[in-house]
Write a protein that holds these residues in place. Structure first.
Motif, PDB file in Angstrom:
ATOM      1  N   ARG A  68      10.255 -15.808  -8.839  1.00 47.97           N
ATOM      2  CA  ARG A  68      10.948 -15.478  -7.605  1.00 47.97           C
ATOM      3  C   ARG A  68      10.849 -13.970  -7.426  1.00 47.97           C
ATOM      4  O   ARG A  68      11.174 -13.208  -8.326  1.00 47.97           O
ATOM      5  CB  ARG A  68      12.408 -15.887  -7.704  1.00 47.97           C
ATOM      6  CG  ARG A  68      13.210 -15.562  -6.481  1.00 47.97           C
ATOM      7  CD  ARG A  68      14.624 -16.042  -6.674  1.00 47.97           C
ATOM      8  NE  ARG A  68      15.433 -15.705  -5.512  1.00 47.97           N
ATOM      9  CZ  ARG A  68      16.702 -15.941  -5.433  1.00 47.97           C
ATOM     10  NH1 ARG A  68      17.331 -16.524  -6.439  1.00 47.97           N
ATOM     11  NH2 ARG A  68      17.365 -15.603  -4.356  1.00 47.97           N
ATOM     12  N   ASP A  69      10.377 -13.545  -6.295  1.00 43.03           N
ATOM     13  CA  ASP A  69      10.328 -12.127  -5.972  1.00 43.03           C
ATOM     14  C   ASP A  69      11.703 -11.693  -5.486  1.00 43.03           C
ATOM     15  O   ASP A  69      12.340 -12.400  -4.707  1.00 43.03           O
ATOM     16  CB  ASP A  69       9.290 -11.840  -4.891  1.00 43.03           C
ATOM     17  CG  ASP A  69       7.875 -12.149  -5.355  1.00 43.03           C
ATOM     18  OD1 ASP A  69       7.614 -12.049  -6.571  1.00 43.03           O
ATOM     19  OD2 ASP A  69       7.033 -12.497  -4.520  1.00 43.03           O
ATOM     20  N   GLN A  90       5.373   0.782  -9.001  1.00 42.87           N
ATOM     21  CA  GLN A  90       5.593  -0.239 -10.027  1.00 42.87           C
ATOM     22  C   GLN A  90       4.666  -0.061 -11.226  1.00 42.87           C
ATOM     23  O   GLN A  90       5.059  -0.326 -12.364  1.00 42.87           O
ATOM     24  CB  GLN A  90       5.432  -1.633  -9.427  1.00 42.87           C
ATOM     25  CG  GLN A  90       6.559  -2.005  -8.489  1.00 42.87           C
ATOM     26  CD  GLN A  90       7.898  -2.025  -9.200  1.00 42.87           C
ATOM     27  OE1 GLN A  90       8.099  -2.714 -10.202  1.00 42.87           O
ATOM     28  NE2 GLN A  90       8.827  -1.236  -8.696  1.00 42.87           N
ATOM     29  N   SER A 139       0.198  -9.048  -6.119  1.00 43.34           N
ATOM     30  CA  SER A 139       1.609  -9.413  -6.139  1.00 43.34           C
ATOM     31  C   SER A 139       2.438  -8.243  -5.613  1.00 43.34           C
ATOM     32  O   SER A 139       1.924  -7.141  -5.449  1.00 43.34           O
ATOM     33  CB  SER A 139       2.035  -9.778  -7.561  1.00 43.34           C
ATOM     34  OG  SER A 139       2.194  -8.615  -8.346  1.00 43.34           O
ATOM     35  N   PRO A 140       3.729  -8.480  -5.388  1.00 41.32           N
ATOM     36  CA  PRO A 140       4.592  -7.405  -4.889  1.00 41.32           C
ATOM     37  C   PRO A 140       4.679  -6.203  -5.837  1.00 41.32           C
ATOM     38  O   PRO A 140       5.085  -5.131  -5.435  1.00 41.32           O
ATOM     39  CB  PRO A 140       5.963  -8.068  -4.741  1.00 41.32           C
ATOM     40  CG  PRO A 140       5.664  -9.515  -4.599  1.00 41.32           C
ATOM     41  CD  PRO A 140       4.437  -9.754  -5.426  1.00 41.32           C
ATOM     42  N   THR A 141       4.303  -6.391  -7.094  1.00 37.96           N
ATOM     43  CA  THR A 141       4.360  -5.286  -8.046  1.00 37.96           C
ATOM     44  C   THR A 141       3.097  -4.435  -8.054  1.00 37.96           C
ATOM     45  O   THR A 141       2.995  -3.504  -8.838  1.00 37.96           O
ATOM     46  CB  THR A 141       4.650  -5.810  -9.467  1.00 37.96           C
ATOM     47  OG1 THR A 141       3.654  -6.760  -9.817  1.00 37.96           O
ATOM     48  CG2 THR A 141       6.019  -6.435  -9.547  1.00 37.96           C
TER      49      THR A 141
END
Length: 141
Positions: free
Chosen positions: A139-140, A38, A31-33
């Protein structure tokens, strides 16, 4: 095996090892994290407990537990293939549940990849029930 495992809170210097384990374990959809930055945010966040299990100096399991004052949430239970089915994941879940209970938490949810039967089987065996009437929206940003 469990007597060789040591649980501890994750430290910033373990961030890259955590990311490496997540990739190696293959249980967690990227994921984006999934960045060092992060991971460090999660390690240092006051509403989170970021636990790791170590064996012979290597991180072999992770879990992130959070409590927002209303509900507890479990994220990123990832287990190295080398220690699967030896009770390590259960040790971390127990640790996260204990911490959340000490914070005043009464209900915990776990984010689980539904197309990973080994993961859904684990959570069922740990006493968690699939909540059929809820869906997760994200939602990113």
């Amino acid at each position: 095996m469990a007597d060789e495992i040591h649980l501890r809170e994750c430290r910033e210097d373990a961030g890259q090892a955590v990311l490496d384990l997540w990739r190696q374990a293959g249980d967690v959809v990227a994921s984006p994290t999934d960045s060092l930055e992060q991971v460090k945010v999660a390690i240092n966040h006051s509403a989170a407990l970021f636990l790791v299990a170590e064996s012979k100096g290597n991180i072999v399991d992770t879990i992130i537990g959070t409590f927002d004052g209303w509900r507890g949430e479990v994220y990123r239970l990832a287990v190295s293939p080398a220690v699967r089915r030896r009770g390590v994941a259960r040790m971390l879940v127990d640790g996260a549940e204990k911490w959340m209970g000490e914070q005043g938490c009464h209900r915990i949810t776990a984010l689980v990849e539904k197309d990973h039967p080994w993961a859904t089987g684990f959570w069922n065996s740990a006493g968690y029930q699939l909540h059929e009437s809820m869906s997760r929206y994200l939602r990113d940003i």
